[in-house]
Motif scaffolding. Structure first.
Motif, PDB file in Angstrom:
ATOM      1  N   GLU A  75      32.910  30.253   9.732  1.00 57.75           N
ATOM      2  CA  GLU A  75      34.179  29.761   9.192  1.00 57.75           C
ATOM      3  C   GLU A  75      35.035  30.916   8.684  1.00 57.75           C
ATOM      4  OE1 GLU A  75      33.274  26.869   6.229  1.00 57.75           O
ATOM      5  OE2 GLU A  75      32.714  25.324   7.703  1.00 57.75           O
ATOM      6  N   LEU A  76      36.279  30.957   9.153  1.00 61.86           N
ATOM      7  CA  LEU A  76      37.246  31.959   8.700  1.00 61.86           C
ATOM      8  C   LEU A  76      38.592  31.246   8.568  1.00 61.86           C
ATOM      9  CD1 LEU A  76      37.979  34.891   8.009  1.00 61.86           C
ATOM     10  CD2 LEU A  76      38.386  35.290  10.453  1.00 61.86           C
ATOM     11  N   PRO A  77      38.848  30.615   7.416  1.00 66.07           N
ATOM     12  CA  PRO A  77      40.092  29.856   7.255  1.00 66.07           C
ATOM     13  C   PRO A  77      41.312  30.707   7.563  1.00 66.07           C
ATOM     14  CG  PRO A  77      38.625  29.526   5.377  1.00 66.07           C
ATOM     15  CD  PRO A  77      38.045  30.644   6.189  1.00 66.07           C
ATOM     16  N   GLY A  78      42.209  30.164   8.382  1.00 65.88           N
ATOM     17  CA  GLY A  78      43.412  30.911   8.724  1.00 65.88           C
ATOM     18  C   GLY A  78      44.229  30.238   9.796  1.00 65.88           C
ATOM     19  N   ASP A  79      45.264  30.910  10.222  1.00 71.83           N
ATOM     20  CA  ASP A  79      46.143  30.395  11.254  1.00 71.83           C
ATOM     21  C   ASP A  79      45.404  30.337  12.590  1.00 71.83           C
ATOM     22  OD1 ASP A  79      49.374  30.033  11.535  1.00 71.83           O
ATOM     23  OD2 ASP A  79      48.481  30.733  13.411  1.00 71.83           O
ATOM     24  N   PRO A 114      42.869  40.006  11.574  1.00 72.01           N
ATOM     25  CA  PRO A 114      42.208  40.745  12.655  1.00 72.01           C
ATOM     26  C   PRO A 114      40.955  41.503  12.219  1.00 72.01           C
ATOM     27  CG  PRO A 114      44.258  41.834  12.022  1.00 72.01           C
ATOM     28  CD  PRO A 114      44.238  40.506  11.343  1.00 72.01           C
ATOM     29  N   GLU A 115      40.989  42.112  11.025  1.00 66.49           N
ATOM     30  CA  GLU A 115      39.826  42.896  10.586  1.00 66.49           C
ATOM     31  C   GLU A 115      38.607  42.000  10.366  1.00 66.49           C
ATOM     32  OE1 GLU A 115      42.765  42.973   9.053  1.00 66.49           O
ATOM     33  OE2 GLU A 115      43.584  44.980   9.490  1.00 66.49           O
ATOM     34  N   LYS A 116      38.821  40.834   9.778  1.00 69.39           N
ATOM     35  CA  LYS A 116      37.715  39.913   9.534  1.00 69.39           C
ATOM     36  C   LYS A 116      37.167  39.356  10.849  1.00 69.39           C
ATOM     37  CE  LYS A 116      39.086  38.634   4.851  1.00 69.39           C
ATOM     38  NZ  LYS A 116      39.455  37.539   3.915  1.00 69.39           N
ATOM     39  N   CYS A 117      38.057  39.079  11.799  1.00 69.54           N
ATOM     40  CA  CYS A 117      37.613  38.647  13.134  1.00 69.54           C
ATOM     41  C   CYS A 117      36.752  39.730  13.773  1.00 69.54           C
ATOM     42  CB  CYS A 117      38.808  38.368  14.031  1.00 69.54           C
ATOM     43  SG  CYS A 117      39.575  36.769  13.785  1.00 69.54           S
ATOM     44  N   SER A 118      37.219  40.955  13.689  1.00 71.48           N
ATOM     45  CA  SER A 118      36.511  42.080  14.288  1.00 71.48           C
ATOM     46  C   SER A 118      35.100  42.205  13.721  1.00 71.48           C
ATOM     47  CB  SER A 118      37.286  43.382  14.043  1.00 71.48           C
ATOM     48  OG  SER A 118      36.596  44.489  14.574  1.00 71.48           O
ATOM     49  N   VAL A 148      37.357  32.274  19.777  1.00 72.04           N
ATOM     50  CA  VAL A 148      38.239  32.604  18.655  1.00 72.04           C
ATOM     51  C   VAL A 148      39.156  31.409  18.420  1.00 72.04           C
ATOM     52  CG1 VAL A 148      39.878  34.283  17.727  1.00 72.04           C
ATOM     53  CG2 VAL A 148      38.123  35.035  19.356  1.00 72.04           C
ATOM     54  N   ASP A 149      38.684  30.492  17.570  1.00 74.72           N
ATOM     55  CA  ASP A 149      39.368  29.210  17.354  1.00 74.72           C
ATOM     56  C   ASP A 149      39.714  28.567  18.704  1.00 74.72           C
ATOM     57  OD1 ASP A 149      39.899  27.585  15.084  1.00 74.72           O
ATOM     58  OD2 ASP A 149      42.040  27.750  15.440  1.00 74.72           O
ATOM     59  N   GLY A 150      38.695  28.465  19.543  1.00 74.60           N
ATOM     60  CA  GLY A 150      38.880  27.958  20.898  1.00 74.60           C
ATOM     61  C   GLY A 150      39.200  26.474  20.958  1.00 74.60           C
ATOM     62  N   ILE A 177      34.367  31.219  16.058  1.00 77.65           N
ATOM     63  CA  ILE A 177      35.113  31.541  14.844  1.00 77.65           C
ATOM     64  C   ILE A 177      36.062  30.377  14.571  1.00 77.65           C
ATOM     65  CG2 ILE A 177      36.688  33.141  13.716  1.00 77.65           C
ATOM     66  CD1 ILE A 177      35.624  35.335  15.563  1.00 77.65           C
ATOM     67  N   GLU A 178      35.737  29.601  13.555  1.00 75.38           N
ATOM     68  CA  GLU A 178      36.505  28.398  13.231  1.00 75.38           C
ATOM     69  C   GLU A 178      37.562  28.746  12.193  1.00 75.38           C
ATOM     70  OE1 GLU A 178      34.944  24.845  10.828  1.00 75.38           O
ATOM     71  OE2 GLU A 178      34.523  24.284  12.905  1.00 75.38           O
TER      72      GLU A 178
END
Length: 363
Positions: free
Chosen positions: A335-339, A347-351, A170-172, A266-267
């Motif tokens: 890719e999930l642009p964000g903080d 959180p919902e999109k990560c899930s 998760v943006d590791g 998840i970038e």
């Protein structure tokens, strides 16, 4: 005579000011530690506290979700995230329905004991494995690491592939080569942060940085999260981690070898591709200074700042991310642009991404 009188008055005023400062610091220190003890007691009573010995100290292991679920997911916190068993739950709530989720606070984090030992990836991963063994939680594991937790996940799956069935980053933290002369330590922060925490000022800093993300929690959980993060930042173990991050990124990179274990990255912070991506997420040009853009560009204008941020993001992808993904092996990038704290930001999109990855393991 007048000069002596002025000096006496000045001396008294300075003494009073000094006493007031001492009183203020004493008050903030006492109030902070009273609140911290209250938070720890609340969490113990709520069942979050389960210390497991890993030698001369204990790690807190909190298991939730479906005990007989399809997968055992091990959550690995990012740097300073001592409240992950609270903050991650918006992201993991749906995942927990069909899987067992295990939150392990490493040394110095959350409800775990602190330690002055060297926090190398080898030490940290061995303590994770020992805590799981002593808790009776058996492999195979699906690792889920945020930020620095991703570095430990990389080390774990490379060295003990038989224990791991999948990894979610998760943006590791990227592992890449950092020449010794370019490796940075904690510097003055190693001495300053514990003092700030002890004196009770850390909660104010965390509220200003993360307060907007924690509003999704109840007031009680928000307070608990802030105080656990404050405690974690002042711990000897986390300071040792911070002092060695560059060294460990370089070391893990050199020891990495590709595996066939399925992985999903998840970038978030490097996923912005256009100026509109930033604007749509409410990210101002000013906020990009010191994050993507050098402070010398602060007066260059919005367009120039956005353009430079995108250029730097692309450069980091080329120099850091892409070689890391390739060396991991069998890694799908989403890719999930964000903080950077994307589990709080979206959180919902990560899930959804994580569930799709897990579903893919079962197909």
């Amino acid at each position: 005579m007048k000069i002596k009188k002025v000096l006496r008055v000045t001396g008294k005023v300075l003494l009073i000011l000094l006493l007031l400062i001492v009183l203020l610091l004493l008050t903030t220190t006492i109030v902070y530690h009273i609140k911290l003890n209250k938070v720890e007691k609340q969490l113990q009573e709520a069942g979050y506290y389960n210390p497991v010995s890993v030698g001369d100290h204990s790690l807190n292991v909190y298991a939730c979700g479906n005990e007989n679920g399809q997968h055992t997911i091990i959550a690995l916190a990012g740097f300073g995230d001592g409240e992950m068993f609270l903050g991650w739950r918006q992201m993991t709530a749906e995942i927990e329905q069909d899987n067992r989720l295990v939150f392990i606070d490493r040394a110095g984090y959350g409800l775990s004991d602190d330690t002055r030992q060297e926090m190398t990836p080898e030490t940290v991963v061995e303590e994770y494995r020992t805590a799981l063994k002593n808790s009776g939680i058996e492999a195979p594991y699906l690792l889920m690491g945020h930020s620095l937790g991703g570095l430990y996940a990389t080390y774990w799956e490379c060295n003990y592939p038989d224990e791991i069935e999948g990894v979610v980053f998760v943006d590791g933290t990227f592992c890449f080569e950092i020449p010794e002369e370019e490796q940075l330590g904690a510097g003055a922060a190693a001495k300053l942060i514990p003092v700030v925490e002890t004196l009770g000022f850390a909660p104010f800093i965390i509220r200003s940085d993360y307060g907007r993300f924690l509003k999704m929690m109840s007031k009680e959980q928000e307070e608990q999260a802030i105080y656990l993060m404050s405690k974690t930042l002042g711990a000897s173990a986390s300071i040792n981690e911070m002092d060695k991050i560059d060294l460990e990124c370089d070391d893990v990179w050199k020891k990495m070898k590709p595996t066939d274990i399925p992985k999903c990255y998840i970038e978030a912070t490097l996923a912005y591709r256009t100026k509109e991506d930033f604007i749509n997420d409410g990210i101002s040009a000013e906020s990009l200074i010191n994050v993507y853009v050098d402070p010398s560009m602060k007066d260059a204008g919005e367009d120039a700042i956005y353009e430079e941020a995108l250029r730097m993001s692309e450069q980091r992808c080329t120099e850091w991310a892409e070689p890391y993904y390739e060396k991991l092996g069998n890694c799908k990038v989403v890719e999930l642009p964000g903080d950077h704290v994307i589990f709080l930001d979206k959180p919902e999109k990560c899930s959804k991404i994580i569930k799709e990855f897990i579903d893919g393991l079962d197909s």
